[in-house]
Design an enzyme around this catalytic site. Structure first.
Site, short mmCIF file in Angstrom:
data_model
loop_
_atom_site.label_atom_id
_atom_site.label_comp_id
_atom_site.label_asym_id
_atom_site.label_seq_id
_atom_site.Cartn_x
_atom_site.Cartn_y
_atom_site.Cartn_z
N ARG A 29 45.28 -36.66 -75.49
CA ARG A 29 43.98 -36.09 -75.14
C ARG A 29 43.42 -35.12 -76.17
O ARG A 29 42.34 -35.30 -76.70
CB ARG A 29 44.08 -35.35 -73.80
N HIS A 75 39.68 -45.30 -70.81
CA HIS A 75 39.86 -43.84 -70.71
C HIS A 75 39.55 -43.36 -69.29
O HIS A 75 38.44 -42.90 -69.01
CB HIS A 75 38.92 -43.15 -71.72
N TYR A 119 19.63 -41.14 -69.24
CA TYR A 119 18.38 -41.10 -70.01
C TYR A 119 18.59 -41.42 -71.49
O TYR A 119 17.67 -41.89 -72.15
CB TYR A 119 17.74 -39.71 -69.90
#
Length: 745
Positions: A29, A75, A119
């Site tokens: 990570r 993931h 968006y």
């Protein structure tokens, strides 16, 4: 049942579990791989975009699609971490080499966040395809199962450049963290080539190519001499400053314009910098600032500080460096995953790891290409041979009953069951002995391939294949040849995507700010009935004396280096430095006294205000609602603390009056029920500020002290009490601790 219970020490289980968790966070990570310079979430996001075909020359795709696909396939740690990684890879003010081309609002350098993923849109940058993902189809890296073993993902991307140094990285793991600054790609590539030419090169020699970090925000690194140790050890502190330019403004004033900021200032710290500059004015650290505006835009940073005409520009610059984040420290910790474990590496070690990886990737790439060329060679030679005996091939095909019979003849020379036109043809057929691949290619060959031009093209293609085989074998056999291939690729990338250095590297002296000495002077303190305070000079006070006293509740002279003392009804004393009170024009509004002291207008009210100078020269008279009186030496209120108890109060009591004892001779106490008592001030004993005092008047049931007046024997002081005029000095002179006389109305 007992056979299934495993008894073990609890601490051992906890230790083992925590170590497993920590290593999972570290490896999977938080920390980047030294080979491709990417964290797992970044690697998976880029690979998913590659798989989805979101290339630089194709339309943008919704970020939500990319995030969802990455989370579902590779993931499974939440969409926010994936989107945050995607956003950072688009931001050219954080990354020296953005890897994703964002379309929409992906945040800005001033800390505004990106729009929601529904968006925004994104696609790969061209360099990402060419330098990060280009050879994934050539089996150059290992693929491993994803979290649920339904997909395959690359364990590392075949990155052709030292991305860990070029883009830098930051991350916090369990018990460790990484913080690697970005560098200039041209310099890093030149250093990589230098290392490949001489593996014994020293860090000092490498730094002829790598001058230091190259932050996207520019700025100035001011500790050049300390960089060598940082790049040798992989740890240290880099001092960076923003760039400041001086511009002349109207009216002879000077503008300081900040055009580049330290890398550590990006985000919310720009707003904090503006607040820090404003605080310099409020805290009286400087009086040189007229105005400050942030005129930054997409074109770049532009923060304008307007200074007074007589300002010492260099001294003010040093003030900014000392008191704000215009000079800051970047803590370097070059920690990355190397050979499956976290390791802190210097510049040479990181370059060595990248060169080693480049050779591994290039070796696998050209082995794969060589195998393909050898396969092509085999087929091409078979087809050329077949074209030379095409009549015999056709005779075999026409005489065979099925494909397998024809293939057996071409490969093994078996002619049983095949009809030939002559014995010579049959004998020749037994001698063909094509390979299996060649036989399949012959059987699948179309008739148009027998056209003369096609045969010529086949021969030319075979010559190209032989040239490729020779080249690939040379690359694989000789390290110099492979090194040259890697260097050529690095040069192409440098030529296409290199840019000039943004950050200046130098040695600079430590900023020294010389604070201007403030001359002591007399000023006048003003506070209106709303609690707004300010100070003005004596000349302004003299010109507006009548108006000043008419509009303000407290007016007195004090020193600009002194203190103002505020006494409240709760028995508290609040001290305020006169330098903390705004000094300016008479008509300025001032500042609420709450903002510059511990006074709380919602819980207490001001009874008296005076300068510390006056208090030191005189004594102070206290009177409370329960008619407790005392005189205290004013020197007792010269304290260092901002708030102290000015007097001790009994339960339910509060201060009614505080005055400086100067020329008063008589004190007049007035109660709520209309009792008046006049007696000499000299009858009030002097006490310490921690004392309660003595009773000044006997009070009736539910009565309390309401007002206190002071007179001299020669005064003709009068007051209006319930529409009746009372001459204070004509009241009967009594003794302290008596009831006094009631005034009839």
């Amino acid at each position: 049942m007992n056979d299934r219970i495993i008894k073990t020490e609890y601490s051992e289980v906890m230790q083992k579990s925590f170590i497993n968790y920590a290593m999972s966070v570290i490896i999977a990570r938080a920390l980047p791989d030294v080979r491709d310079g990417l964290k797992p979430v970044q690697r998976r996001t880029l690979y998913d975009m590659y798989e989805l075909g979101i290339r630089y020359d194709r339309p943008y795709r919704k970020a939500a699609r990319i995030v969802g696909d990455t989370m579902g396939k590779y993931h499974p740690h939440g969409d926010s971490s994936i989107y945050d990684a995607l956003v950072v890879m688009t931001q050219d003010f954080k990354k020296g080499l953005p890897l994703v081309d964002g379309h929409g609002n992906f945040g800005n350098i001033e800390g505004d966040g990106a729009a929601a993923m529904r968006y925004t849109e994104a696609r790969l940058e061209r360099i990402t395809q060419e330098a990060f993902l280009a050879d994934l189809d050539k089996d150059v890296v290992d693929f491993v199962p994803n979290f649920d073993e339904t997909e395959k993902e690359p364990s590392v991307l075949p990155v052709k450049i030292p991305n860990l140094l070029i883009n830098g990285s930051e991350g916090i793991a369990v018990g460790m963290a990484t913080n690697i600054p970005p560098h200039n790609m041209v310099e890093i590539i030149n250093a990589t080539k230098a290392y490949m030419n001489d593996e014994n090169i020293t860090t000092r020699e490498l730094m002829r190519y790598v001058k230091g970090p190259d932050f996207p925000t520019g700025g100035i690194v001011i500790n050049k001499d300390e960089l060598l140790e940082i790049y040798e050890t992989g740890m240290g502190k880099i001092k960076i400053r923003g760039k400041v330019e001086v511009e002349k403004a109207k009216g002879g004033r000077i503008n300081l314009v900040i055009t580049e900021i330290p890398y550590t200032m990006i985000g919310a710290n720009i707003g904090k910098f503006l607040m820090d500059v404003a605080n310099l004015v409020e805290s009286k650290k400087t009086q040189d600032i007229v105005d400050i505006t942030n005129q930054s835009s997409k074109e770049g940073i532009r923060i304008v500080i307007e200074l007074r005409k007589d300002a010492d520009v260099e001294n003010f610059k040093n003030l900014l460096y000392k008191k704000t984040r215009l000079e800051d420290t970047f803590g370097v910790n070059m920690l990355a995953i190397s050979d499956g474990r976290p390791e802190t590496m210097g510049l040479k070690q990181i370059l060595a790891a990248n060169v080693k990886f480049s050779f591994e990737v290039t070796t696998r790439k050209y082995k794969n290409l060589l195998e393909k060329e050898l396969d092509k060679k085999e087929i091409q030679e078979g087809l050329i041979k077949a074209c030379n005996v095409i009549d015999l091939i056709i005779e075999i095909l026409r005489g065979s009953k099925d494909r397998n019979m024809a293939k057996a003849c071409l490969v093994e020379g078996k002619v049983d069951g095949i009809k030939f036109r002559s014995k010579e043809s049959k004998i020749m057929a037994t001698q063909l002995l094509f390979s299996e691949k060649q036989a399949n290619a012959i059987l699948e060959m179309r008739l148009y391939k027998l056209i003369g031009l096609e045969i010529e093209a086949l021969i030319n293609e075979h010559e190209d294949t032989m040239a490729n085989i020779y080249r690939y074998e040379d690359i694989l056999a000789r390290r110099d040849s492979m090194a040259q291939v890697i260097i050529n690729e690095l040069d192409e990338i440098k030529e296409s995507y290199g840019r000039k250095r943004r950050t200046e590297i130098t040695n600079a002296e430590e900023a020294v700010y010389v604070e201007k000495k403030v001359e002591e002077m007399d000023i006048v303190f003003l506070m209106d009935r709303f609690g707004y305070a300010r100070t003005i000079d004596l000349q302004t006070y003299e010109r507006n004396k009548d108006t000043v006293h008419a509009e303000n509740r407290y007016v007195f002279q004090c020193k600009n280096m002194g203190k103002v003392c505020i006494f409240t009804n709760t028995g508290q004393l609040h001290t305020i430095k006169a330098s903390d009170i705004p000094f300016g024009r008479f008509r300025d509004k001032g500042i609420p006294i709450d903002n510059i002291s511990n006074y709380d207008s919602s819980k207490e009210s001001i009874i008296y205000a005076a300068s510390q100078t006056d208090l030191n020269l005189y004594r102070v008279i206290f009177a409370t609602k329960q008619a407790m009186l005392k005189i205290v030496d004013g020197g007792e209120f010269d304290v260092a603390k901002r708030t102290v108890a000015a007097t001790k109060l009994q339960d339910g009591d509060e201060v009614v009056s505080v005055v400086t004892y100067k020329e008063q001779q008589n004190i007049i106490l007035q109660t709520k029920d209309g009792y008046f008592l006049r007696f000499p001030v000299a009858d009030i004993p002097e006490k310490k500020k921690a004392a309660v005092g003595v009773r000044g008047m006997k009070l009736g049931a539910n009565d309390e002290l309401e007002a206190v007046y002071y007179t001299r024997s020669t005064d003709d002081s009068t007051i209006e009490y319930k529409e009746k005029t009372i001459e204070l000095n004509k009241l009967k002179l009594g003794n302290r601790d008596t009831k006094g006389v009631k005034v009839r109305v």
